[in-house]
Design a protein around this motif. Structure first.
Motif, PDB file in Angstrom:
ATOM      1  N   UNK A 179      -9.706  -5.331   0.612  1.00 34.21           N
ATOM      2  CA  UNK A 179      -8.567  -6.201   0.322  1.00 34.21           C
ATOM      3  C   UNK A 179      -7.313  -5.387   0.038  1.00 34.21           C
ATOM      4  N   UNK A 180      -7.468  -4.300  -0.725  1.00 33.98           N
ATOM      5  CA  UNK A 180      -6.329  -3.448  -1.054  1.00 33.98           C
ATOM      6  C   UNK A 180      -5.769  -2.789   0.204  1.00 33.98           C
ATOM      7  N   UNK A 181      -6.660  -2.319   1.083  1.00 27.62           N
ATOM      8  CA  UNK A 181      -6.227  -1.684   2.319  1.00 27.62           C
ATOM      9  C   UNK A 181      -5.513  -2.649   3.244  1.00 27.62           C
ATOM     10  N   UNK A 182      -6.020  -3.896   3.334  1.00 25.19           N
ATOM     11  CA  UNK A 182      -5.368  -4.910   4.166  1.00 25.19           C
ATOM     12  C   UNK A 182      -3.983  -5.226   3.617  1.00 25.19           C
ATOM     13  N   UNK A 183      -3.888  -5.341   2.290  1.00 25.76           N
ATOM     14  CA  UNK A 183      -2.589  -5.616   1.664  1.00 25.76           C
ATOM     15  C   UNK A 183      -1.598  -4.491   1.948  1.00 25.76           C
ATOM     16  N   UNK A 184      -2.063  -3.240   1.904  1.00 24.56           N
ATOM     17  CA  UNK A 184      -1.199  -2.106   2.220  1.00 24.56           C
ATOM     18  C   UNK A 184      -0.708  -2.164   3.663  1.00 24.56           C
ATOM     19  N   UNK A 185      -1.627  -2.521   4.568  1.00 23.88           N
ATOM     20  CA  UNK A 185      -1.266  -2.591   5.980  1.00 23.88           C
ATOM     21  C   UNK A 185      -0.218  -3.668   6.252  1.00 23.88           C
ATOM     22  N   UNK A 186      -0.169  -4.685   5.386  1.00 21.49           N
ATOM     23  CA  UNK A 186       0.765  -5.797   5.574  1.00 21.49           C
ATOM     24  C   UNK A 186       2.038  -5.642   4.754  1.00 21.49           C
TER      25      UNK A 186
ATOM     26  N   UNK B 125     -12.090   4.223   2.265  1.00 21.53           N
ATOM     27  CA  UNK B 125     -12.080   2.885   2.847  1.00 21.53           C
ATOM     28  C   UNK B 125     -10.665   2.318   2.904  1.00 21.53           C
ATOM     29  N   UNK B 126      -9.857   2.612   1.895  1.00 24.19           N
ATOM     30  CA  UNK B 126      -8.459   2.179   1.924  1.00 24.19           C
ATOM     31  C   UNK B 126      -7.727   2.864   3.076  1.00 24.19           C
ATOM     32  N   UNK B 127      -7.946   4.175   3.217  1.00 20.90           N
ATOM     33  CA  UNK B 127      -7.304   4.910   4.313  1.00 20.90           C
ATOM     34  C   UNK B 127      -7.727   4.346   5.672  1.00 20.90           C
ATOM     35  N   UNK B 128      -9.016   4.069   5.810  1.00 20.70           N
ATOM     36  CA  UNK B 128      -9.505   3.542   7.077  1.00 20.70           C
ATOM     37  C   UNK B 128      -8.991   2.149   7.375  1.00 20.70           C
ATOM     38  N   UNK B 129      -8.944   1.290   6.343  1.00 20.50           N
ATOM     39  CA  UNK B 129      -8.524  -0.095   6.548  1.00 20.50           C
ATOM     40  C   UNK B 129      -7.046  -0.198   6.884  1.00 20.50           C
ATOM     41  N   UNK B 130      -6.210   0.520   6.115  1.00 18.91           N
ATOM     42  CA  UNK B 130      -4.768   0.395   6.342  1.00 18.91           C
ATOM     43  C   UNK B 130      -4.337   1.071   7.648  1.00 18.91           C
ATOM     44  N   UNK B 131      -5.197   1.918   8.211  1.00 19.09           N
ATOM     45  CA  UNK B 131      -4.849   2.580   9.479  1.00 19.09           C
ATOM     46  C   UNK B 131      -5.186   1.720  10.692  1.00 19.09           C
ATOM     47  N   UNK B 132      -5.956   0.651  10.485  1.00 16.14           N
ATOM     48  CA  UNK B 132      -6.294  -0.233  11.592  1.00 16.14           C
ATOM     49  C   UNK B 132      -5.068  -1.036  12.022  1.00 16.14           C
ATOM     50  N   UNK B 133      -4.781  -1.009  13.305  1.00 13.80           N
ATOM     51  CA  UNK B 133      -3.637  -1.763  13.821  1.00 13.80           C
ATOM     52  C   UNK B 133      -3.899  -3.273  13.759  1.00 13.80           C
TER      53      UNK B 133
ATOM     54  N   UNK C 214       4.409  -3.178   4.980  1.00 15.12           N
ATOM     55  CA  UNK C 214       5.519  -2.455   5.591  1.00 15.12           C
ATOM     56  C   UNK C 214       5.711  -1.056   5.056  1.00 15.12           C
ATOM     57  N   UNK C 215       6.991  -0.702   4.759  1.00 13.38           N
ATOM     58  CA  UNK C 215       7.334   0.649   4.313  1.00 13.38           C
ATOM     59  C   UNK C 215       6.659   0.993   2.986  1.00 13.38           C
ATOM     60  N   UNK C 216       6.580   0.041   2.089  1.00 14.66           N
ATOM     61  CA  UNK C 216       5.924   0.293   0.796  1.00 14.66           C
ATOM     62  C   UNK C 216       4.466   0.677   1.007  1.00 14.66           C
ATOM     63  N   UNK C 217       3.793  -0.045   1.894  1.00 19.60           N
ATOM     64  CA  UNK C 217       2.402   0.263   2.193  1.00 19.60           C
ATOM     65  C   UNK C 217       2.246   1.634   2.829  1.00 19.60           C
ATOM     66  N   UNK C 218       3.190   2.011   3.688  1.00 20.78           N
ATOM     67  CA  UNK C 218       3.131   3.322   4.341  1.00 20.78           C
ATOM     68  C   UNK C 218       3.292   4.457   3.333  1.00 20.78           C
TER      69      UNK C 218
END
Length: 445
Positions: free
Chosen positions: A174-181, A80-88, A183-187
């Motif tokens: 929530x964790x995935x959204x935070x990762x997506x926001x 779910x984290x992988x899926x969430x943070x991959x959403x543009x 930047x480089x650290x999230x990537x």
């Protein structure tokens, strides 16, 4: 060669299931009514029940179940984290969630409406004149407000330890959204989770290769103590529920799939075979999550960003099989106790059971709790549940298979509607098969 390997895996799982049932039935014939068969040997008396039923079958079967459950929380969390943070666009989560929940509620309403209609036509309780010799005391179901509050974990590690799927889902989102926001650290962190996801999916593949033995032991142990005499006068009730489950799985789901996506329902059902067998054997939608995830992503072509959300959500709130049982059981109990239900009562049953599929999410014994709620809403005696408990074990296995089929169907529809779906993968009969067999003698290429 891939086709032969896949056919071998499917054939081995089916063989394990059928052989387990036959062995259990044979032991039931040798040891009726829970008795034991003791064979005197030179130094000691050999107990067939202690060695096979309570020993080999119980140990291997429970290890298999525990192994599946072991993967559920890490798989859902990481995927779910992988899926969430991959959403543009993370705002799509609300749209995806709305579609998934809406479809789950629609299929649940269809399931219970059809089940009650069928039960009224067949009338399984007419003339039975049974009375409950035992009573059923239901646990109090939480209110909708409590469920909403409890979705947010005060301690995510406690949610992981307890396997509270709604809390795990919320924290992962929530964790995935935070990762997506971030930047480089999230990537950088996202790349780690992507690698973890690959490893966990490989663990699922390993379990699938040992599944025939786990399935054999589970069913051999179950059918050793499950006699056909258990059904008694409830055989008609059993058949009505079973028939309704089959119709829902093989007609309702394929029709909805065809209407919303235009995809071939036969292809969908073929690719669901292994997952349905897992669900039937384990009687647990949660334990089957790893297999359902692999089927929807690798075999059906749904993007992980969709499947990682809709599959665990469906395993938590999708209660189509349970709704069918509730519909038939309500009519059956009303007929047994010679109580007439009005049209308003039937509508109340449909509404209550449909909404309760979310309201009682994550509660142990959810099926019986929901049925108790439904019976109380229309003034039927709750102790009537005691009449159907005896035959509920086999029905529970079947309705779990129906539930995971519904989870997969909704996942495909949502994935297709969001353009997160590979049609070529869905139509390819070889899709996902190359990862299902592992050469344990050569772990590295």
């Amino acid at each position: 060669m891939a086709t032969d390997q896949h056919s071998s895996l499917t054939r081995r799982i089916v063989t394990g299931m059928v052989t387990g049932i036959l062995v259990g039935a044979f032991l039931q014939w040798l040891m009726p009514n829970g008795s034991d068969l003791v064979i005197p040997l030179y130094l000691f008396d050999f107990s067939v029940r202690a060695f096979f039923v309570d020993g080999v079958f119980e140990v291997i079967g429970q290890i298999f179940i525990s192994s599946l459950q072991m993967l559920v929380v890490p798989l859902v969390f990481v995927s779910l984290i992988c899926g969430t943070c991959s959403l543009r666009d993370t705002t799509k989560l609300g749209k995806i969630g709305g579609k998934a929940v809406g479809l789950y509620l629609i299929t649940t309403a269809i399931a219970i409406s059809f089940a009650m209609t069928l039960a009224m036509i067949v009338s399984p309780g007419e003339g039975v004149n049974m009375t409950a010799e035992t009573t059923f005391t239901s646990k109090e179901a939480p209110s909708l407000a409590t469920v909403l509050i409890d979705m947010f974990p005060s301690n995510p590690f406690t949610a992981f330890a307890q396997g509270n799927m709604l809390q795990v889902i919320v924290f992962a989102l929530l964790f995935g959204i935070a990762m997506a926001l971030s930047g480089k650290a999230g990537e950088r962190i996202a790349s780690i989770f992507q690698d973890m996801n690959e490893v966990i999916m490989r663990l699922v593949t390993i379990l699938m290769n040992v599944a025939p033995y786990g399935v054999f032991c589970l069913l051999a142990g179950l059918f050793t103590d499950l006699s056909i005499e258990t059904f008694g006068n409830l055989i008609v009730y059993f058949l009505v529920v079973f028939f309704a489950l089959i119709i829902h799985a093989f007609i309702t789901y394929p029709v909805l799939l065809k209407v919303f996506t235009g995809l071939n329902p036969v292809t969908f059902l073929k690719k669901m075979r292994d997952t349905a067998i897992f669900a039937f054997s384990t009687s647990s939608s949660n334990a089957t999550i790893p297999v359902t995830m692999e089927t929807t992503t690798k075999k059906m072509g749904v993007n992980n960003s969709i499947a990682s959300f809709t599959v665990p959500l469906g395993a938590t709130i999708n209660m189509d099989g349970t709704a069918i049982m509730q519909g038939v059981a309500t009519v059956f109990i009303a007929q047994v106790f010679s109580q007439d239900l009005t049209l308003a009562d039937y509508l109340t049953v449909i509404l209550t059971a449909t909404l309760a599929s979310i309201g009682t999410a994550g509660v142990p014994g959810v099926g019986l709790i929901m049925l108790a709620m439904v019976l109380e809403q229309v003034g039927l005696p709750v102790e009537g549940i005691a009449l159907i408990i005896g035959v509920d074990r086999l029905l529970d296995m079947t309705r779990t298979a129906v539930n995971v089929t519904g989870d997969s169907m909704v996942t495909v529809i949502v994935g297709k509607s969001e353009d997160q779906f590979d049609t070529d993968t869905f139509n390819d009969p070889e899709a996902g098969r190359n990862i299902e067999n592992i050469d344990f003698h050569h772990l590295k290429d």
